[in-house]
Design a protein around this motif. Structure first.
Motif, PDB file in Angstrom:
ATOM      1  N   ALA A 189      -7.592  -8.215  -4.247  1.00  0.00           N
ATOM      2  CA  ALA A 189      -8.742  -9.121  -4.279  1.00  0.00           C
ATOM      3  C   ALA A 189      -9.209  -9.357  -5.708  1.00  0.00           C
ATOM      4  N   ARG A 190      -9.057  -8.344  -6.559  1.00  0.00           N
ATOM      5  CA  ARG A 190      -9.441  -8.469  -7.972  1.00  0.00           C
ATOM      6  C   ARG A 190      -8.366  -9.166  -8.793  1.00  0.00           C
ATOM      7  N   GLY A 191      -7.250  -9.499  -8.159  1.00  0.00           N
ATOM      8  CA  GLY A 191      -6.175 -10.178  -8.873  1.00  0.00           C
ATOM      9  C   GLY A 191      -5.206  -9.219  -9.534  1.00  0.00           C
ATOM     10  N   GLY A 192      -5.337  -7.938  -9.219  1.00  0.00           N
ATOM     11  CA  GLY A 192      -4.416  -6.949  -9.764  1.00  0.00           C
ATOM     12  C   GLY A 192      -3.048  -7.091  -9.138  1.00  0.00           C
ATOM     13  N   ASP A 193      -2.057  -6.603  -9.824  1.00  0.00           N
ATOM     14  CA  ASP A 193      -0.683  -6.698  -9.339  1.00  0.00           C
ATOM     15  C   ASP A 193      -0.183  -5.326  -8.908  1.00  0.00           C
ATOM     16  N   HIS A 194      -1.070  -4.517  -8.315  1.00  0.00           N
ATOM     17  CA  HIS A 194      -0.708  -3.169  -7.890  1.00  0.00           C
ATOM     18  C   HIS A 194       0.020  -3.246  -6.567  1.00  0.00           C
ATOM     19  N   GLY A 195       1.332  -3.349  -6.624  1.00  0.00           N
ATOM     20  CA  GLY A 195       2.104  -3.414  -5.402  1.00  0.00           C
ATOM     21  C   GLY A 195       2.048  -4.759  -4.741  1.00  0.00           C
ATOM     22  N   ALA A 196       2.087  -5.803  -5.543  1.00  0.00           N
ATOM     23  CA  ALA A 196       2.055  -7.150  -4.975  1.00  0.00           C
ATOM     24  C   ALA A 196       3.348  -7.434  -4.254  1.00  0.00           C
ATOM     25  N   ALA A 197       3.240  -8.178  -3.202  1.00  0.00           N
ATOM     26  CA  ALA A 197       4.433  -8.551  -2.422  1.00  0.00           C
ATOM     27  C   ALA A 197       5.116  -9.722  -3.054  1.00  0.00           C
TER      28      ALA A 197
ATOM     29  N   GLU B  74      -7.119   0.373   1.752  1.00  0.00           N
ATOM     30  CA  GLU B  74      -8.322  -0.315   1.267  1.00  0.00           C
ATOM     31  C   GLU B  74      -8.300  -0.489  -0.246  1.00  0.00           C
ATOM     32  N   GLU B  75      -7.830   0.533  -0.966  1.00  0.00           N
ATOM     33  CA  GLU B  75      -7.719   0.447  -2.434  1.00  0.00           C
ATOM     34  C   GLU B  75      -6.734  -0.649  -2.826  1.00  0.00           C
ATOM     35  N   TRP B  76      -5.613  -0.723  -2.123  1.00  0.00           N
ATOM     36  CA  TRP B  76      -4.605  -1.743  -2.398  1.00  0.00           C
ATOM     37  C   TRP B  76      -5.191  -3.133  -2.159  1.00  0.00           C
ATOM     38  N   LEU B  77      -5.939  -3.283  -1.057  1.00  0.00           N
ATOM     39  CA  LEU B  77      -6.568  -4.569  -0.768  1.00  0.00           C
ATOM     40  C   LEU B  77      -7.569  -4.962  -1.854  1.00  0.00           C
ATOM     41  N   GLU B  78      -8.365  -4.003  -2.302  1.00  0.00           N
ATOM     42  CA  GLU B  78      -9.339  -4.270  -3.364  1.00  0.00           C
ATOM     43  C   GLU B  78      -8.641  -4.706  -4.648  1.00  0.00           C
ATOM     44  N   ALA B  79      -7.555  -4.045  -4.990  1.00  0.00           N
ATOM     45  CA  ALA B  79      -6.807  -4.409  -6.201  1.00  0.00           C
ATOM     46  C   ALA B  79      -6.266  -5.830  -6.084  1.00  0.00           C
TER      47      ALA B  79
ATOM     48  N   PRO C 105       0.827  -1.206   0.000  1.00  0.00           N
ATOM     49  CA  PRO C 105       0.000   0.000   0.000  1.00  0.00           C
ATOM     50  C   PRO C 105       0.860   1.255   0.000  1.00  0.00           C
ATOM     51  N   ARG C 106       0.366   2.287  -0.656  1.00  0.00           N
ATOM     52  CA  ARG C 106       1.088   3.552  -0.737  1.00  0.00           C
ATOM     53  C   ARG C 106       1.220   4.152   0.667  1.00  0.00           C
ATOM     54  N   SER C 107       2.389   4.690   0.944  1.00  0.00           N
ATOM     55  CA  SER C 107       2.628   5.337   2.231  1.00  0.00           C
ATOM     56  C   SER C 107       3.423   6.614   1.987  1.00  0.00           C
ATOM     57  N   PHE C 108       3.526   7.404   3.008  1.00  0.00           N
ATOM     58  CA  PHE C 108       4.310   8.635   2.914  1.00  0.00           C
ATOM     59  C   PHE C 108       4.828   8.989   4.295  1.00  0.00           C
ATOM     60  N   ARG C 109       5.748   9.931   4.310  1.00  0.00           N
ATOM     61  CA  ARG C 109       6.354  10.338   5.565  1.00  0.00           C
ATOM     62  C   ARG C 109       5.738  11.642   6.050  1.00  0.00           C
ATOM     63  N   VAL C 110       5.500  11.683   7.345  1.00  0.00           N
ATOM     64  CA  VAL C 110       5.083  12.902   8.029  1.00  0.00           C
ATOM     65  C   VAL C 110       6.185  13.148   9.047  1.00  0.00           C
ATOM     66  N   GLY C 111       7.077  14.068   8.719  1.00  0.00           N
ATOM     67  CA  GLY C 111       8.266  14.237   9.560  1.00  0.00           C
ATOM     68  C   GLY C 111       9.105  12.978   9.486  1.00  0.00           C
ATOM     69  N   ARG C 112       9.364  12.376  10.622  1.00  0.00           N
ATOM     70  CA  ARG C 112      10.157  11.144  10.667  1.00  0.00           C
ATOM     71  C   ARG C 112       9.289   9.892  10.686  1.00  0.00           C
ATOM     72  N   HIS C 113       7.990  10.055  10.577  1.00  0.00           N
ATOM     73  CA  HIS C 113       7.061   8.941  10.734  1.00  0.00           C
ATOM     74  C   HIS C 113       6.418   8.540   9.412  1.00  0.00           C
TER      75      HIS C 113
END
Length: 66
Positions: free
Chosen positions: A58-66, A51-56, A34-42
C-alpha cells in the motif's frame, strides 16, 4: 509466542487477498509475496506477516511484489 490462532493456511490467505491459491504457491516458488513457512508438510502464513506485506504494498514498497 506463536499460536494456532496466528497462523493462516494458503486457502485462508488466498481468500483474504482475493487471489487464487495457486498464485500464493507461485509467489513462494519465486520468493515474492507474504512470508510463509512450513509446519511439517503444510505451508502457513502468520497473520502479522500478511498484514505487513499488504501495508508495504500500500505504501508502494516492493517487498515481495508479484
Amino acid at each position: 509466542m506463536l499460536s494456532k490462532k496466528n497462523l493462516m493456511s494458503p486457502s485462508e490467505v488466498s481468500q483474504m487477498l482475493g487471489i487464487p491459491e495457486a498464485t500464493l504457491y507461485q509467489w513462494t516458488y519465486r520468493g515474492v509475496g507474504p512470508r510463509s513457512f512450513r509446519v511439517g508438510r503444510h505451508r502457513r502464513y502468520r497473520i502479522e506477516d500478511v498484514e505487513e506485506w499488504l501495508e508495504a504494498r500500500a505504501r508502494g514498497g516492493d517487498h515481495g511484489a508479484a
